[in-house]
Design an enzyme around this catalytic site. Sequence first.
Site, PDB file in Angstrom:
ATOM      1  N   GLN A 190     -17.839  37.403   0.083  1.00  0.00           N
ATOM      2  CA  GLN A 190     -17.758  37.597  -1.362  1.00  0.00           C
ATOM      3  C   GLN A 190     -18.839  36.828  -2.121  1.00  0.00           C
ATOM      4  O   GLN A 190     -19.094  37.116  -3.297  1.00  0.00           O
ATOM      5  CB  GLN A 190     -16.364  37.217  -1.860  1.00  0.00           C
ATOM      6  CG  GLN A 190     -15.277  38.150  -1.366  1.00  0.00           C
ATOM      7  CD  GLN A 190     -13.880  37.772  -1.837  1.00  0.00           C
ATOM      8  OE1 GLN A 190     -13.721  36.978  -2.766  1.00  0.00           O
ATOM      9  NE2 GLN A 190     -12.865  38.327  -1.198  1.00  0.00           N
ATOM     10  N   ARG A 201     -10.495  43.251  -7.777  1.00  0.00           N
ATOM     11  CA  ARG A 201     -10.306  43.561  -6.362  1.00  0.00           C
ATOM     12  C   ARG A 201     -10.860  44.943  -6.017  1.00  0.00           C
ATOM     13  O   ARG A 201     -11.444  45.141  -4.948  1.00  0.00           O
ATOM     14  CB  ARG A 201      -8.820  43.478  -5.995  1.00  0.00           C
ATOM     15  CG  ARG A 201      -8.557  43.501  -4.506  1.00  0.00           C
ATOM     16  CD  ARG A 201      -7.086  43.374  -4.180  1.00  0.00           C
ATOM     17  NE  ARG A 201      -6.361  44.586  -4.533  1.00  0.00           N
ATOM     18  CZ  ARG A 201      -5.173  44.918  -3.993  1.00  0.00           C
ATOM     19  NH1 ARG A 201      -4.601  44.121  -3.120  1.00  0.00           N
ATOM     20  NH2 ARG A 201      -4.570  46.023  -4.348  1.00  0.00           N
ATOM     21  N   TYR A 236     -11.062  38.284   7.094  1.00  0.00           N
ATOM     22  CA  TYR A 236     -10.307  39.527   7.212  1.00  0.00           C
ATOM     23  C   TYR A 236     -11.168  40.792   7.225  1.00  0.00           C
ATOM     24  O   TYR A 236     -10.644  41.909   7.269  1.00  0.00           O
ATOM     25  CB  TYR A 236      -9.250  39.635   6.105  1.00  0.00           C
ATOM     26  CG  TYR A 236      -9.745  39.594   4.675  1.00  0.00           C
ATOM     27  CD1 TYR A 236     -10.226  40.727   4.050  1.00  0.00           C
ATOM     28  CD2 TYR A 236      -9.666  38.417   3.939  1.00  0.00           C
ATOM     29  CE1 TYR A 236     -10.641  40.693   2.723  1.00  0.00           C
ATOM     30  CE2 TYR A 236     -10.078  38.369   2.626  1.00  0.00           C
ATOM     31  CZ  TYR A 236     -10.563  39.516   2.020  1.00  0.00           C
ATOM     32  OH  TYR A 236     -10.971  39.468   0.711  1.00  0.00           O
ATOM     33  N   GLU A 281       0.094  34.041  -5.981  1.00  0.00           N
ATOM     34  CA  GLU A 281      -1.157  33.900  -6.719  1.00  0.00           C
ATOM     35  C   GLU A 281      -1.106  34.587  -8.076  1.00  0.00           C
ATOM     36  O   GLU A 281      -1.643  34.078  -9.055  1.00  0.00           O
ATOM     37  CB  GLU A 281      -2.311  34.492  -5.898  1.00  0.00           C
ATOM     38  CG  GLU A 281      -3.660  34.431  -6.578  1.00  0.00           C
ATOM     39  CD  GLU A 281      -4.774  35.032  -5.736  1.00  0.00           C
ATOM     40  OE1 GLU A 281      -5.940  34.985  -6.176  1.00  0.00           O
ATOM     41  OE2 GLU A 281      -4.484  35.548  -4.641  1.00  0.00           O
ATOM     42  N   HIS A 292      -3.271  28.990  -3.120  1.00  0.00           N
ATOM     43  CA  HIS A 292      -3.136  29.209  -4.569  1.00  0.00           C
ATOM     44  C   HIS A 292      -1.840  28.632  -5.133  1.00  0.00           C
ATOM     45  O   HIS A 292      -1.866  27.650  -5.851  1.00  0.00           O
ATOM     46  CB  HIS A 292      -3.286  30.685  -4.945  1.00  0.00           C
ATOM     47  CG  HIS A 292      -4.578  31.293  -4.526  1.00  0.00           C
ATOM     48  ND1 HIS A 292      -5.794  30.734  -4.866  1.00  0.00           N
ATOM     49  CD2 HIS A 292      -4.861  32.392  -3.766  1.00  0.00           C
ATOM     50  CE1 HIS A 292      -6.766  31.465  -4.350  1.00  0.00           C
ATOM     51  NE2 HIS A 292      -6.236  32.459  -3.666  1.00  0.00           N
ATOM     52  N   ASP A 304     -12.841  29.809  -1.814  1.00  0.00           N
ATOM     53  CA  ASP A 304     -12.269  31.145  -1.888  1.00  0.00           C
ATOM     54  C   ASP A 304     -13.320  32.241  -2.046  1.00  0.00           C
ATOM     55  O   ASP A 304     -14.032  32.576  -1.116  1.00  0.00           O
ATOM     56  CB  ASP A 304     -11.244  31.187  -3.016  1.00  0.00           C
ATOM     57  CG  ASP A 304     -10.349  32.428  -2.946  1.00  0.00           C
ATOM     58  OD1 ASP A 304     -10.530  33.245  -2.030  1.00  0.00           O
ATOM     59  OD2 ASP A 304      -9.465  32.576  -3.803  1.00  0.00           O
TER      60      ASP A 304
END
Length: 485
Positions: free
Chosen positions: A90, A112, A151, A266, A300, A351
């Site tokens: 990310q 997302r 992931y 979260e 979170h 994150d």
Amino acid sequence: MIIVIKGSLTFHYALLYPFTHKSLSTGNRMTIIHADLALLPSGWSENVCVALGDDGCISAVNSADARTVAGSRVACLLPAPVNAHSHAFQRAMAGLTERRGKNLQDNFWTWRELMYRFLEKLTPEHVQAIAAMVQMEMLEAGYATNVEFHYLHHSPDGTPYQNRAEMADRIIAAAAQTGVGLTLLPVHYQFGGCDGRSLTRGQVRFKNDLDGFAALCEGLRPSLKRLGPDAGFGIAPHSLRAVSKDSFIHSRSLASGRPFHMHLAEQTAEVDEVLHYLGCRPVEWVLENIGPNPDCCFIHCTQMLPHETKALAQTGAVAGLCPMTEANLGDGIFDGVTWLETGGRIAIGSDSNIRISLSEELRSLEYSQRLRDKSRTVLATSALSTGRYIFEAMTLGGAQVAGRKTGRIEAGYWADLLAIDTSAITNFSSNGDVIIDTFIFAGDDRLVQEVWSAGRHVVTSGRHFAHKQITETYRGVLSAFRGWL
């Protein structure tokens, strides 16, 4: 203080792929580093001799007069902390999702969807280059270890690569290049929601059934083993939304006492969905069904009620906080006061890697508490300053969630060390706790001078040894994504 590195400490890795491997070595000479001050488990201490063994661990800590030994010198030595939660890929989309567009209610869920569109373009080569950049930035920020919540497993249409662990191996290869300490957490992801709905096109790269996930975990072990003795492994069911109830038992057995991480509470919509389908709130379900213990890290935890906060804190599990990402995505504010007063443990991660900065993560954590409570020095104690308390808490908590013997300048621990520059004007004449407070609240990561990870001297004068090479490769990756929105 003196750090003595004896013998030849070499970063040995087999060539796992047809790419150039950069080895790290101290050579055969003895390296001595002086420091005026160090933060030991007993507190601040002057003129301490820390000897590093060939295995990358601290072999001895003794008092000494640094003025009598020739060598280089640093002013302040700290245990280098763990970055407890990262999605490396990310980083390459940071700064590209700050436009609202047609949706007037931009939030985590709309972000997302953009992220899913982005990852459809990523190749294994891209992932390796991005991960190397992320790990390098972590090291230059003062972290010694990367806990990667990994992931992104398959090709864009969801088909596994011929080597099912291809993407995980790319994270490992990046660690071989950068010298970062790595705890790799393969993530189990099955469904698009608590109702068991199918994954969307953007999510199919994550999917594994139980057998596929077990095969993935087994497939990455040889590469991780070759990375070095300080490499770690754990298991991460993504969340209550993405994994079936029965699969959590399977995940705990795969972890077998190693780190066990998951996202928890979260977003308010997540809490509502879990309540609707599972009949209770996320934290309540976890307390009832998973048996949280010190092996667990819950990421979170921004949507917890006071009784949930207290109950989860008392289990010995760690809250994995990512203050800058939580602010960027509008997650909410973690109740640090109640958690820590109940004896809870914390770790800090980057994150989404919107920005990688140790000092800013810690500053954001404290400032979020101040803004909510309209107060100051919220997380300080009667004995420790705000910065000192947060730093020590996240360093010890990070060691726990990484499953890594680190976080202390003490014999037998990995030589994960961070030297802070006290000659900078923001830190000039500072001492003790004020050095850490200045680093967090008045300075920034430019005060990070030297970093060692398991004895590997990876950052010198604030710069990673392979900074130019890694940056140029990453620059090429970014150019491929221009205009992707």
